[in-house]
Design a protein around this motif. Structure first.
Motif, mmCIF file in Angstrom:
data_model
loop_
_atom_site.group_PDB
_atom_site.id
_atom_site.type_symbol
_atom_site.label_atom_id
_atom_site.label_comp_id
_atom_site.label_asym_id
_atom_site.label_seq_id
_atom_site.Cartn_x
_atom_site.Cartn_y
_atom_site.Cartn_z
ATOM 1 N N ARG A 39 0.830 -1.214 0.000
ATOM 2 C CA ARG A 39 0.000 0.000 0.000
ATOM 3 C C ARG A 39 0.860 1.259 0.000
ATOM 4 N NH1 ARG A 39 -2.989 -3.148 3.629
ATOM 5 N NH2 ARG A 39 -2.180 -2.020 5.417
ATOM 6 N N LEU A 40 1.963 1.234 0.745
ATOM 7 C CA LEU A 40 2.858 2.381 0.787
ATOM 8 C C LEU A 40 3.429 2.667 -0.602
ATOM 9 C CD1 LEU A 40 4.494 4.534 2.334
ATOM 10 C CD2 LEU A 40 6.185 2.745 2.812
ATOM 11 N N TYR A 41 3.902 1.635 -1.282
ATOM 12 C CA TYR A 41 4.460 1.816 -2.625
ATOM 13 C C TYR A 41 3.388 2.296 -3.606
ATOM 14 C CZ TYR A 41 8.903 -0.362 -1.366
ATOM 15 O OH TYR A 41 10.123 -0.647 -0.813
ATOM 16 N N ALA A 42 2.168 1.782 -3.471
ATOM 17 C CA ALA A 42 1.080 2.224 -4.352
ATOM 18 C C ALA A 42 0.789 3.708 -4.129
ATOM 19 C CB ALA A 42 -0.169 1.388 -4.105
ATOM 20 N N ALA A 43 0.810 4.131 -2.874
ATOM 21 C CA ALA A 43 0.564 5.547 -2.570
ATOM 22 C C ALA A 43 1.676 6.417 -3.152
ATOM 23 C CB ALA A 43 0.454 5.759 -1.063
ATOM 24 N N ALA A 44 2.902 5.953 -3.077
ATOM 25 C CA ALA A 44 4.024 6.718 -3.635
ATOM 26 C C ALA A 44 3.922 6.779 -5.160
ATOM 27 C CB ALA A 44 5.350 6.098 -3.206
ATOM 28 N N ARG A 45 3.600 5.656 -5.791
ATOM 29 C CA ARG A 45 3.469 5.643 -7.261
ATOM 30 C C ARG A 45 2.323 6.539 -7.716
ATOM 31 N NH1 ARG A 45 4.763 0.263 -6.616
ATOM 32 N NH2 ARG A 45 2.577 -0.349 -6.572
ATOM 33 N N ALA A 46 1.252 6.589 -6.920
ATOM 34 C CA ALA A 46 0.093 7.411 -7.281
ATOM 35 C C ALA A 46 0.316 8.890 -6.981
ATOM 36 C CB ALA A 46 -1.141 6.908 -6.540
ATOM 37 N N GLY A 47 1.457 9.224 -6.381
ATOM 38 C CA GLY A 47 1.745 10.612 -6.059
ATOM 39 C C GLY A 47 1.032 11.113 -4.821
ATOM 40 N N GLU A 48 0.470 10.202 -4.035
ATOM 41 C CA GLU A 48 -0.245 10.602 -2.819
ATOM 42 C C GLU A 48 0.726 11.027 -1.723
ATOM 43 O OE1 GLU A 48 -2.692 7.234 -1.845
ATOM 44 O OE2 GLU A 48 -3.666 7.273 -3.813
#
Length: 165
Positions: A39-48
């Motif tokens: 989830r952390l990596y997904a948030a970083a990739r999404a620019g969140e």
């Protein structure tokens, strides 16, 4: 082996009899942190979150992972409570062993906590034709959920397992 060789009351037998539950604790911890890291990596990739925030959160995540796995008590005898490396690779490596362990632990419980019966059940389940991970997971769920050998739709009707004690 330890129970038969040294007796059920022997310290080695007692220690080893706790290992499945201790590894279950590790499995829950590793699986939880793998999901958090994903989830952390997904948030970083999404620019969140920024890359710098992601790296700081990743470090904090691995620090908490280490604290949580070191809190497993008593200390396991047959495995390390923490991933071998406090990084993505270490977590991913351990996740390959823990991902489905809670399900296999349920199989173990369904077989009366008998290791030999569990191994036999797993071999029979896999021999029934689970060609993919998803099929194997479904087969194990079916094994846990079946009420009695030979029930309609039971994949093990030809080779029923002994009843639970």
């Amino acid at each position: 082996f330890a129970r038969e060789k040294f007796g059920p009351a022997s310290p080695i037998s007692q220690n080893l009899s706790r290992e499945p539950e201790l590894f279950l604790q590790k499995a829950h911890i590793v699986n939880r942190y793998q999901a958090r890291l994903t989830r952390l990596y997904a948030a970083a990739r999404a620019g969140e979150i920024t890359k710098q925030d992601a790296l700081a959160k990743k470090q904090a995540l691995f620090d908490r992972l280490h604290a949580d796995c070191m809190a497993i008590a008593p200390e396991p005898s047959s495995f390390s409570p923490c991933p071998g490396a406090a990084n993505n690779a270490g977590l991913a490596f351990d996740f390959t062993y823990t991902k489905h362990y809670p399900l296999l632990y349920e199989v173990f419980l369904s077989q009366g906590r008998d290791v030999r019966r569990t191994i036999s059940a797993v071999k029979q389940a896999l021999a029934a034709g689970a060609a993919s991970e998803d099929q194997a997971v479904k087969t194990f769920h079916d094994l846990i959920g079946r009420q009695k050998p030979g029930a309609p739709g039971d994949a093990f009707a030809l080779h029923p397992l002994p009843p639970l004690r």
